[in-house]
Design a protein around this motif. Structure first.
Motif: not given
Ligand code: ARG
Length: 455
Positions: A79-81, A106-108, A313-315, A318-323
């Motif tokens: 999934e992720d780093i 992983r959210n914080d 809070a997290y959805s 928000m993963q799409d914030d990075k690109p």
């Protein structure tokens, strides 16, 4: 990592849409740093034993060394780093790795990693902007007294100096740098310890992790901590403003490098040829700086639109914030470097600039001002008289200062030979001594001030 309550694995496309590792692997160093601070705190607070904390710490350093040497694998199943790092850690030190994620989500974690990354990006951008400012100061000093036409409506307006024109961009870059610095100061609070959204019952010390990671302190509200992407938006807005300024300068270079203008020759290093037209020297780099600004604005818009409808809070949106942040950073870094190179190496055709300034009746305002100051006319009347003089010069195909005194006196008898002292472009710029004006002395003072007090 979360398979306990599932009977089946995810669909292949589920895996693909869910995975951020292809892009968030850029956060690996921040992820390791965040984990190091977290586990040190867990050990100190007695949440994990000193032995486990030491084993995890040592393992994290080995993970970092492995990433450094081999890069981060793009394993979509992880999934992720954050999962990737934890899996790598488990591979190296065994099940004790599972204690690292105590009192953390992983959210914080991602909010912390990303802030650390953006903070670094700001520091790099500020250094690069310092280089561009230095280049502008050098060229402005060289051309503090070089006359060029100043424009309004892209029509010759009044003569200015090239140094003054370049210093206008210096002002913009100083403001851009201050916007990045503001964003940095505002974002420098640590979300680590907000956990998933509500905080945690473990006796963590958020002040300690915040300090260890160079933050001014912890963020105040756990819900906000995991939901806030203002820091990324602030960064993108600062990047957008900056790229907008670079784009305007790039546009001037494109215009100035054109044959009808002929104000600048870009160096070979910053020009490109044509595959069909052998005579061409194209300002591609300037055009791309102009083009990149559009993409950077697009990145800003993308993140703002992603965020605008999200409830707390997290959805996963928000993963799409990075690109967009990564893309904007890369484009801006290239743009600043290219603009710096172009400014440093451009040959300014000062003879041509002067010629155009002289040809465009750009000292007409000086004539009108002289009529007010010396001959005592009201400005409106002086404006009218000057308009007639310009018309006459145009009809005769002459510059203003080439009109015979008798011709000027035929328009208004109050004109005398003293007027010729203000009609040259040099006299015009030299007279503009009001604070912030284009007089060479002012330009030199502005450069000196910028060197002493970078602001
Ligand atoms: N890869 C995720 C991101 O970038 C990390 C956070 C995941 N959190 C979660 N609850 N699924 O946003």
């Amino acid at each position: 990592m979360w398979g306990g309550r599932f009977a089946e694995g995810p669909a292949a496309v589920m895996r693909e849409i869910n995975a951020s590792i292809p892009f968030d692997k850029r956060l690996w160093r921040q992820d390791v740093d965040g984990s190091l601070a977290h586990v040190a705190m867990l050990g100190k607070q007695g949440i994990v034993t000193p032995e486990d904390a030491a084993a995890i710490t040592e393992g994290l350093h080995r993970v970092a060394a492995d990433y450094e040497a081999n890069g981060v694998a793009e394993d979509l199943t992880l999934e992720d780093i954050h999962m990737q790092t934890e899996a790598k850690l488990a591979e190296l030190i065994g099940p004790v790795a599972g204690r690292l994620h105590t009192a953390r989500s992983r959210n914080d974690q991602v909010a912390t990693d990303f802030r650390l990354w953006v903070r670094d990006a700001i520091d790099q951008t500020l250094a690069a902007l310092g280089g561009l400012r230095a280049a502008l100061l050098v060229r402005a000093e060289e051309h503090a007294a070089s006359v060029m036409p100043g424009f309004t409506h892209l029509q010759s307006a009044q003569p200015v100096t090239l140094g003054h024109h370049l210093m206008a961009y210096h002002e913009m870059i100083v403001r851009d740098a201050s916007r990045f610095a503001d964003a940095r100061a505002r974002m420098n609070r640590c979300p680590l310890g907000a956990a998933a959204l509500a905080g945690t019952g473990f006796p963590i010390d958020r002040h300690a992790t915040a300090a260890a990671l160079g933050f001014d302190g912890p963020t105040a509200n756990s819900l906000d901590s995991v939901s806030d992407r203002d820091f990324a938006i602030d960064y993108l807005q600062a990047a957008t403003n900056c790229s907008l300024h670079l784009s305007r300068l790039a546009e001037e270079f494109v215009l100035w490098a054109s044959q009808p203008f002929g104000f600048v020759a870009l160096s070979d290093q910053w020009s490109t040829g044509s595959s069909i037209m052998p005579q061409k020297r194209n300002p591609d780099a300037a055009e791309l700086v102009r083009g990149h600004a559009g993409r950077i604005m697009g990145c800003m818009t993308a993140l703002m639109v992603t965020m605008k409808g999200l409830p707390l809070a997290y959805s996963k949106d928000m993963q799409d914030d990075k690109p967009p942040v990564f893309e904007a950073h890369d484009l801006l870094a290239l743009s600043i470097a290219a603009m710096t190179g172009m400014v440093e190496s451009a040959t300014f055709r000062t003879d041509r600039m002067r010629g155009v300034a002289e040809a465009g009746f750009s000292t007409a305002t000086d004539l009108a001002d002289w009529l007010v100051r010396v001959a005592g006319l009201p400005f409106r009347e002086a404006h009218h008289v000057t308009g007639r003089a310009v018309k006459l010069a145009e009809d005769k195909g002459l510059k203003l200062d080439a009109l015979a005194l008798a011709d000027l006196q035929a328009i208004d008898a109050r004109i005398d030979a003293g007027v010729y002292e203000v009609l040259s472009v040099d006299a015009s710029v030299a007279s503009r001594t009001s604070f912030g004006g284009t007089a060479p002395a002012n330009v030199r003072a502005a450069i000196a001030a910028a060197r002493v007090e970078p602001r």
